[in-house]
Scaffold this motif. Sequence first.
Motif, short mmCIF file in Angstrom:
data_model
loop_
_atom_site.label_atom_id
_atom_site.label_comp_id
_atom_site.label_asym_id
_atom_site.label_seq_id
_atom_site.Cartn_x
_atom_site.Cartn_y
_atom_site.Cartn_z
N UNK A 76 43.61 50.43 -6.09
CA UNK A 76 42.95 49.63 -5.07
C UNK A 76 41.98 48.66 -5.73
N UNK A 77 42.14 47.38 -5.42
CA UNK A 77 41.22 46.35 -5.89
C UNK A 77 40.25 46.04 -4.75
N UNK A 78 38.97 46.25 -5.00
CA UNK A 78 37.92 46.00 -4.00
C UNK A 78 37.11 44.79 -4.46
N UNK A 147 36.44 55.42 -9.76
CA UNK A 147 36.14 54.00 -9.61
C UNK A 147 35.47 53.44 -10.86
N UNK A 148 35.79 52.22 -11.15
CA UNK A 148 35.11 51.45 -12.19
C UNK A 148 34.89 50.05 -11.65
N UNK A 149 34.09 49.26 -12.33
CA UNK A 149 33.77 47.96 -11.79
C UNK A 149 33.52 46.91 -12.84
N UNK A 150 33.47 45.66 -12.38
CA UNK A 150 33.18 44.55 -13.26
C UNK A 150 32.65 43.37 -12.44
N UNK A 151 31.93 42.49 -13.10
CA UNK A 151 31.44 41.28 -12.47
C UNK A 151 32.54 40.22 -12.55
N UNK A 152 32.81 39.57 -11.42
CA UNK A 152 33.90 38.60 -11.38
C UNK A 152 33.42 37.18 -11.24
N UNK A 153 34.38 36.27 -11.17
CA UNK A 153 34.10 34.86 -10.98
C UNK A 153 33.34 34.64 -9.67
N UNK A 154 32.51 33.60 -9.62
CA UNK A 154 31.74 33.32 -8.41
C UNK A 154 32.64 33.00 -7.23
N UNK A 155 33.81 32.44 -7.49
CA UNK A 155 34.79 32.17 -6.43
C UNK A 155 35.58 33.46 -6.17
N UNK A 156 35.47 34.06 -4.99
CA UNK A 156 36.15 35.34 -4.75
C UNK A 156 37.67 35.27 -4.91
N UNK A 157 38.27 34.14 -4.56
CA UNK A 157 39.72 34.00 -4.74
C UNK A 157 40.09 33.99 -6.22
N UNK A 158 39.28 33.30 -7.02
CA UNK A 158 39.53 33.29 -8.45
C UNK A 158 39.27 34.67 -9.04
N UNK A 159 38.27 35.38 -8.51
CA UNK A 159 37.98 36.73 -8.98
C UNK A 159 39.16 37.66 -8.72
N UNK A 162 42.02 36.69 -11.19
CA UNK A 162 41.72 37.16 -12.54
C UNK A 162 41.97 38.66 -12.66
N UNK A 163 41.57 39.42 -11.65
CA UNK A 163 41.72 40.87 -11.69
C UNK A 163 43.18 41.30 -11.62
N UNK A 164 43.96 40.59 -10.80
CA UNK A 164 45.37 40.95 -10.64
C UNK A 164 46.18 40.73 -11.92
N UNK A 165 45.67 39.89 -12.81
CA UNK A 165 46.39 39.65 -14.07
C UNK A 165 46.42 40.91 -14.93
N UNK A 166 45.41 41.75 -14.80
CA UNK A 166 45.32 42.93 -15.66
C UNK A 166 45.32 44.25 -14.89
N UNK A 167 45.19 44.16 -13.57
CA UNK A 167 45.11 45.37 -12.75
C UNK A 167 46.19 45.30 -11.67
N UNK A 168 47.23 46.13 -11.82
CA UNK A 168 48.34 46.09 -10.88
C UNK A 168 48.00 46.76 -9.57
N UNK A 169 47.27 46.05 -8.72
CA UNK A 169 46.78 46.63 -7.47
C UNK A 169 47.91 46.85 -6.47
N UNK A 170 47.87 47.99 -5.79
CA UNK A 170 48.79 48.25 -4.69
C UNK A 170 48.25 47.70 -3.38
N UNK A 171 46.95 47.54 -3.31
CA UNK A 171 46.34 46.92 -2.14
C UNK A 171 44.99 46.35 -2.51
N UNK A 172 44.54 45.41 -1.68
CA UNK A 172 43.26 44.74 -1.90
C UNK A 172 42.37 45.01 -0.69
N UNK A 173 41.12 45.29 -0.97
CA UNK A 173 40.12 45.41 0.09
C UNK A 173 39.06 44.35 -0.15
N UNK A 174 38.87 43.48 0.84
CA UNK A 174 37.83 42.45 0.76
C UNK A 174 36.75 42.79 1.78
N UNK A 175 35.53 42.91 1.32
CA UNK A 175 34.42 43.28 2.19
C UNK A 175 33.51 42.08 2.42
#
Length: 216
Positions: A76-78, A147-159, A162-175
């Motif tokens: 899960x990518x949050x 769970x683990x975490x990281x700081x992403x790009x200021x643009x949430x879409x770009x973040x 970037x994450x999907x390039x290295x993390x094969x998410x089965x689903x995304x949660x946007x809060x």
Amino acid sequence: MRNPLRSEAEAFRFVVIALAFFVAVVLAKLLAGTWVALAVVIAGLLTIAYLLRSPEEPKPPPTAPDHVGAENELRILVVANETVSGETLREVIAQRSEGYDEEVLVVCPALNSPLRHWVSDEDGARAAAQERLDRSLGLLRAAGVNARGEIGDADPLQAIEDSLRTFGADEIIVSTHPEGRSHWLERGVVASARERFAVPLTHVIVDLEAERETVE
């Protein structure tokens, strides 16, 4: 015609360009006379017209990273900023993870003002984002979520990209904050993410003010 005010950063850039154009015209008139100033005006107007008529950037194709793993594994990518420490978000993550061997990646975009972004002053934004992220990860782990975490790009879409390039998410949660208090909803981030990424997406609304009132 291209809209130069599609985002806060672009609006700020447009204002800076317009101000620079005005200063250039004034200086040209003072230093070189009316005709030179007129030439500057014409050149500036042609440049602005060209920028406004430039075609929109083509939308990238939806991306669906391959996930190789057992059936009971779930990635899960949050993506959340100020709401990352919200109780509602943690409850949704825990519910989604129940019954799975989960791996949760929490990405917190380091939001910043356009001016600070332009002068590369992002330390404060990243430090604040890291503090919120660490607090959220601690609570998730205490609840038994891997769970683990990281700081992403200021643009949430770009973040997300970037994450999907290295993390094969089965689903995304946007809060986000509730409508009316959420810059991401005003910018259409959730709708754009659904169009852009071929990964199931859940939108979680976190009302931090209501959660604080409940605690008090």
